[in-house]
Motif scaffolding. Structure first.
Motif, mmCIF file in Angstrom:
data_model
loop_
_atom_site.group_PDB
_atom_site.id
_atom_site.type_symbol
_atom_site.label_atom_id
_atom_site.label_comp_id
_atom_site.label_asym_id
_atom_site.label_seq_id
_atom_site.Cartn_x
_atom_site.Cartn_y
_atom_site.Cartn_z
ATOM 1 N N UNK A 2 0.868 -1.177 0.000
ATOM 2 C CA UNK A 2 0.000 0.000 0.000
ATOM 3 C C UNK A 2 0.903 1.225 0.000
ATOM 4 N N UNK A 3 0.593 2.213 -0.815
ATOM 5 C CA UNK A 3 1.343 3.465 -0.804
ATOM 6 C C UNK A 3 0.390 4.598 -0.453
ATOM 7 N N UNK A 4 0.799 5.415 0.513
ATOM 8 C CA UNK A 4 0.035 6.604 0.884
ATOM 9 C C UNK A 4 0.917 7.828 0.702
ATOM 10 N N UNK A 5 0.326 8.913 0.235
ATOM 11 C CA UNK A 5 1.034 10.183 0.086
ATOM 12 C C UNK A 5 0.182 11.277 0.711
ATOM 13 N N UNK A 6 0.841 12.373 1.115
ATOM 14 C CA UNK A 6 0.109 13.447 1.788
ATOM 15 C C UNK A 6 -0.015 14.710 0.950
ATOM 16 N N UNK A 7 0.160 14.553 -0.349
ATOM 17 C CA UNK A 7 -0.049 15.643 -1.300
ATOM 18 C C UNK A 7 -0.898 15.124 -2.459
ATOM 19 N N UNK A 8 -1.615 16.012 -3.176
ATOM 20 C CA UNK A 8 -2.345 15.554 -4.361
ATOM 21 C C UNK A 8 -1.394 14.838 -5.318
ATOM 22 N N UNK A 9 -1.849 13.732 -5.854
ATOM 23 C CA UNK A 9 -0.990 12.889 -6.686
ATOM 24 C C UNK A 9 -0.946 13.444 -8.117
ATOM 25 N N UNK A 10 0.247 13.734 -8.587
ATOM 26 C CA UNK A 10 0.451 14.307 -9.916
ATOM 27 C C UNK A 10 0.802 13.222 -10.932
ATOM 28 N N UNK A 11 0.776 13.583 -12.197
ATOM 29 C CA UNK A 11 1.027 12.629 -13.259
ATOM 30 C C UNK A 11 2.414 12.035 -13.237
ATOM 31 N N UNK A 12 3.403 12.855 -12.940
ATOM 32 C CA UNK A 12 4.791 12.372 -12.925
ATOM 33 C C UNK A 12 4.991 11.288 -11.873
ATOM 34 N N UNK A 13 4.454 11.531 -10.686
ATOM 35 C CA UNK A 13 4.559 10.519 -9.620
ATOM 36 C C UNK A 13 3.737 9.292 -9.963
ATOM 37 N N UNK A 14 2.573 9.511 -10.572
ATOM 38 C CA UNK A 14 1.713 8.389 -10.965
ATOM 39 C C UNK A 14 2.424 7.464 -11.944
ATOM 40 N N UNK A 15 3.213 8.032 -12.862
ATOM 41 C CA UNK A 15 3.969 7.205 -13.821
ATOM 42 C C UNK A 15 4.895 6.248 -13.096
ATOM 43 N N UNK A 16 5.558 6.723 -12.064
ATOM 44 C CA UNK A 16 6.471 5.854 -11.299
ATOM 45 C C UNK A 16 5.693 4.812 -10.505
ATOM 46 N N UNK A 17 4.580 5.218 -9.917
ATOM 47 C CA UNK A 17 3.758 4.273 -9.164
ATOM 48 C C UNK A 17 3.232 3.162 -10.067
#
Length: 513
Positions: free
Chosen positions: A308-323
């Protein structure tokens, strides 16, 4: 008047007219109150007012309308007793065969922004629960319906058998008592929250929960499970999260994502946490979310698989690509950009949960034990270096002190005994759930490998012996943060001084079981 009498008084009018029409077709006479009566009359259905039945008007702005012997005599009379039948005849009391009641919308009222105590009080139903309980108590003669979802099945049974069976009446009674118990628990809970004088741990505890969904299974396939939600759950909680994509959440998903979400809420900086079996396997902060996630992933690229991955900022496209490059079960974020959603929804089974950042954290933690319940305040205290003290000759550097704060925020969410190794705002080794502290340290050090050199070690509780210090020093750890408080603290301090380590005592432990 026919021999079958149905009393209807509902706030939720879903399916009401169709149900009432079916009752009339089955030979019932309808008696009703207020808005329910108007709804039925407007639909062209024959309906009497409660006042016609009782011979007494509604009074006190409708506060008193069904609290009358002709109502409760008709509900509570034991019709097999000749004495009861005689008294009913003497006082002109008609038997009531079916009661359809759901209660004033207290939950909806208190959920409104700015609701006053007076508004809430006015939405506490009195007559409704009284009728529900009376009918349920006398289930051998009276059917009580509190759930509109039951309407069709009841009409079908009436059409088939001409009556509502005792088996069904008993099931309806059980549901009715559960309904009023939940309603009262909800009121008690909300009212208690309105006063500072209410005890944190009252002599008796009532906790209202409503079933959100049944789950495929529990921790294991041989276990049954369901997810329940508090009626007044606050925004920013798992219970109020919105699933945007993917398969249904499982028992383990919900448990793990809660652990991940609670962890990233510790940080003001952009943060990412990967969790497996409720333990973090990689946590990092960064200048932005992308760098935070890359560093969290690099903390343990093996264990994150299926996590499970949680982040505390709105998820952007660049980070989504890595996820999207990793197999994950769930991603939790306060929001998703359109680009991020377009990328992540390509993965059919990946669960995406959106939870806005909470304005206020929850305050109570519950743990079920055999035959009882453990309650404690949830530890939402802010972790900072204020009040900490250096106990060694060597002082920590500013960078090490920052890593100590980061390390304690992480170790707080790791199962005890817990050791976390940190370097530059990134976990490099985590030892969780061990029976002794040096064992947890060895696991964390083995995971870190060469990265352990120059790192900070954070411990959730004090060192009972110097062995953890010796193991850490041999691996190249440069500084240690721990609560202190052992009778052998001086041994650990001496070990640090001998080997050139800085050590700080926080005075606060973080056991997690």
């Amino acid at each position: 008047m026919s021999k079958k009498l149905a009393l209807l008084s509902v706030s939720d009018k879903t399916g009401l007219v169709e149900f009432a029409r079916g009752l009339v077709a089955q030979g019932y006479t309808l008696v009703s109150t207020g808005g329910t009566q108007r709804t039925l009359a407007e639909a062209g259905l024959p309906v009497q007012s409660v006042s016609e039945l009782t011979g007494f008007p509604e009074i006190l702005d409708g506060r008193v309308k069904t609290l009358h012997p002709k109502i409760h005599g008709g509900l509570l009379a034991r019709r097999e007793l000749e004495k009861h039948r005689r008294q009913m005849a003497e006082h002109g009391i008609l038997p009531i065969d079916l009661v359809v009641v759901n209660l004033y919308p207290f939950a909806a009222t208190v959920a409104k922004a700015g609701v006053t105590l007076e508004e809430a009080i006015e939405n506490i139903d009195i007559g409704g629960p009284t009728m529900v309980r009376a009918a349920a108590k006398n289930y051998r003669h009276v059917a009580i319906v509190v759930n509109p979802a039951r309407y069709q099945a009841i009409l079908a049974e009436l059409a088939e058998k001409g009556t509502i069976s005792e088996e069904t009446r008993f099931a309806l009674a059980v549901e009715a008592f559960n309904h009023t118990a939940y309603y009262d628990a909800m009121i008690a809970r909300w009212l208690a929250q309105q006063t500072q004088s209410a005890p944190l741990f009252p002599a008796t505890l009532v906790l209202p929960f409503e079933k959100a969904e049944e789950l495929r299974y529990g921790e294991n396939p041989q276990q049954q499970a369901a997810f329940y939600r508090e009626p007044q759950a606050k925004p920013g909680t798992v219970a109020t999260g919105k699933q945007l994509h993917g398969k249904a959440l499982s028992f383990n998903n919900l448990n793990d994502l809660n652990a991940a979400w609670e962890l990233v809420l510790e940080f003001d900086e952009p943060a990412a946490a990967a969790v497996k079996h409720t333990n973090p396997c990689g946590v990092a902060i960064g200048e932005d979310l992308y760098s935070a996630f890359l560093r969290a992933y690099e903390s343990d690229p093996v264990s994150i698989f299926g996590g499970i991955v949680a982040v505390n900022r709105p998820l952007d496209g660049r980070t989504a690509e890595k996820l999207a490059e990793i197999f994950l079960e769930v991603i939790v974020a306060p929001a998703y950009s359109a680009e991020a959603l377009a990328i992540l929804t390509r993965k059919k089974n990946l669960r995406l949960l959106e939870i806005p950042l909470p304005e206020k954290r929850e305050t109570i933690d519950l743990k079920k034990v055999s035959g009882g319940l453990l309650l404690q305040t949830l530890d939402t205290s802010t972790i900072s270096a204020e009040g900490w003290r250096t106990v060694t000759t060597k002082e920590p550097t500013p960078a090490q002190l920052a890593d100590m704060v980061f390390g304690m925020k992480v170790v707080k969410h790791v199962k005890s005994n817990a050791i976390v190794l940190v370097k530059n705002g990134q976990t490099i080794g985590i030892g969780a759930g061990q029976m002794n502290r040096v064992g947890a340290a060895q696991i964390a050090i083995n995971q870190a490998g060469a990265k352990a050199a120059g790192s900070v070690l954070a411990s959730d509780a004090f060192f009972p012996f110097r062995d953890t210090v010796d193991v850490a020093a041999a691996a190249g750890v440069a500084a240690i943060v721990q609560p202190g408080g052992s009778v052998k603290d001086e041994d650990s301090i001496a070990a640090c001084n001998e080997q050139g380590l800085a050590m700080v005592f926080t005075g606060t432990r973080y056991f997690k079981h």
